[in-house]
Motif scaffolding. Structure first.
Motif, PDB file in Angstrom:
ATOM      1  N   LYS A  55       1.224  -0.538  -0.340  1.00  0.00           N
ATOM      2  CA  LYS A  55       0.468   0.009  -0.177  1.00  0.00           C
ATOM      3  C   LYS A  55       0.529   1.289   0.162  1.00  0.00           C
ATOM      4  O   LYS A  55       1.985   1.154   0.270  1.00  0.00           O
ATOM      5  CB  LYS A  55      -0.465   0.451   1.305  1.00  0.00           C
ATOM      6  CG  LYS A  55      -1.632   0.951   1.390  1.00  0.00           C
ATOM      7  CD  LYS A  55      -3.199   0.746   2.516  1.00  0.00           C
ATOM      8  CE  LYS A  55      -3.705   1.977   2.664  1.00  0.00           C
ATOM      9  NZ  LYS A  55      -5.044   2.124   1.513  1.00  0.00           N
ATOM     10  N   GLU A  56       0.012   2.098  -0.614  1.00  0.00           N
ATOM     11  CA  GLU A  56       1.058   3.540  -0.625  1.00  0.00           C
ATOM     12  C   GLU A  56       0.073   4.824   0.272  1.00  0.00           C
ATOM     13  O   GLU A  56      -1.253   4.374   0.185  1.00  0.00           O
ATOM     14  CB  GLU A  56       1.592   3.834  -1.928  1.00  0.00           C
ATOM     15  CG  GLU A  56       2.021   5.256  -2.101  1.00  0.00           C
ATOM     16  CD  GLU A  56       2.240   5.594  -3.550  1.00  0.00           C
ATOM     17  OE1 GLU A  56       2.635   6.202  -3.637  1.00  0.00           O
ATOM     18  OE2 GLU A  56       3.278   5.150  -3.974  1.00  0.00           O
ATOM     19  N   PHE A  57       0.183   5.207   0.674  1.00  0.00           N
ATOM     20  CA  PHE A  57      -0.534   6.518   1.784  1.00  0.00           C
ATOM     21  C   PHE A  57       0.469   7.455   2.010  1.00  0.00           C
ATOM     22  O   PHE A  57       1.606   7.413   2.469  1.00  0.00           O
ATOM     23  CB  PHE A  57      -1.125   5.862   3.285  1.00  0.00           C
ATOM     24  CG  PHE A  57      -0.286   4.787   3.832  1.00  0.00           C
ATOM     25  CD1 PHE A  57       0.467   5.650   4.829  1.00  0.00           C
ATOM     26  CD2 PHE A  57       0.017   3.644   3.510  1.00  0.00           C
ATOM     27  CE1 PHE A  57       0.189   4.861   5.788  1.00  0.00           C
ATOM     28  CE2 PHE A  57       0.743   3.082   4.456  1.00  0.00           C
ATOM     29  CZ  PHE A  57       1.245   3.415   5.557  1.00  0.00           C
ATOM     30  N   ASN A  61       5.954   3.920   2.320  1.00  0.00           N
ATOM     31  CA  ASN A  61       4.784   3.026   1.007  1.00  0.00           C
ATOM     32  C   ASN A  61       4.911   1.932   2.118  1.00  0.00           C
ATOM     33  O   ASN A  61       6.614   1.756   2.911  1.00  0.00           O
ATOM     34  CB  ASN A  61       6.126   3.034  -0.236  1.00  0.00           C
ATOM     35  CG  ASN A  61       6.453   3.697  -1.006  1.00  0.00           C
ATOM     36  OD1 ASN A  61       4.499   3.860  -1.294  1.00  0.00           O
ATOM     37  ND2 ASN A  61       6.767   3.734  -1.648  1.00  0.00           N
TER      38      ASN A  61
END
Length: 186
Positions: A55-57, A61
């Motif tokens: 996931k990237e937020f 990463n």
């Protein structure tokens, strides 16, 4: 044995999910040098694993170190002590900095470890004839199984090369290793 089956099932599900979704994965190779305790002996190690982006937020990463195989031994006596481990864990990368080429990371992995060691200190006695202490032991290697933990911090260049510090703790024989690590992702 049940834990090994569960781990293998999780790895198989990861690859099965990759057939239906665009999961980006890579192999990672680490070369390590530092010290192993008790005894503070100079040591070396290698690690090889498979990593998947999760996931990237907000430019951070999160990656899953699906399976990492680790080997370590003292420089002067790899025939007397060997550390083998299979671990899985998470790795968090910061947003890029310094021209977008660098990012920091931290990782935590847990799993199975096996320490192979010669059982040299079963006992000792004083020999009055020679005036020396004689150590009674067994020269064969003995496998000590247990839980292992790996923690690391470092910097990654161009999402390919990494430089950092790794601490490994193995409940088998209560071993700790402190390593400087150089890695490459491909």
């Amino acid at each position: 044995m049940k834990a090994v089956k569960l781990f293998l099932a999780a790895v198989a599900m990861t690859f099965a999910m990759g057939a239906n979704a665009q999961i980006e994965g890579r192999f990672v190779l680490d070369v390590k040098a530092g010290a192993i305790t008790p005894g503070s002996q100079g040591a070396f190690g290698v690690g090889f694993g498979y990593q998947v982006d999760l996931k990237e937020f907000n430019d951070w990463n999160l990656a899953w170190d699906v399976a990492n195989f680790e080997y370590a031994a003292p420089f002067n006596s790899p025939a007397d002590l060997d550390l083998l481990a299979l671990k899985s864990g998470l790795r968090l990368f910061t947003p890029s900095f310094w021209g977008g080429k660098w990012r920091a990371y931290t990782n935590l992995g847990v799993g199975y470890s096996c320490v192979l060691a010669k059982n040299l200190n079963l006992g000792a006695y004083y020999d009055p004839t020679t005036g020396q202490v004689v150590v009674v032991g067994d020269e064969s290697m003995k496998a000590n199984h247990g839980f292992g933990l790996t923690f690391g911090v470092g910097l990654q260049l161009n999402q390919k090369f990494s430089f950092g510090y790794t601490l490994q703790y193995e409940t088998a024989c209560k071993l700790k290793t402190h390593f400087g690590t150089i890695g490459i992702a491909f």
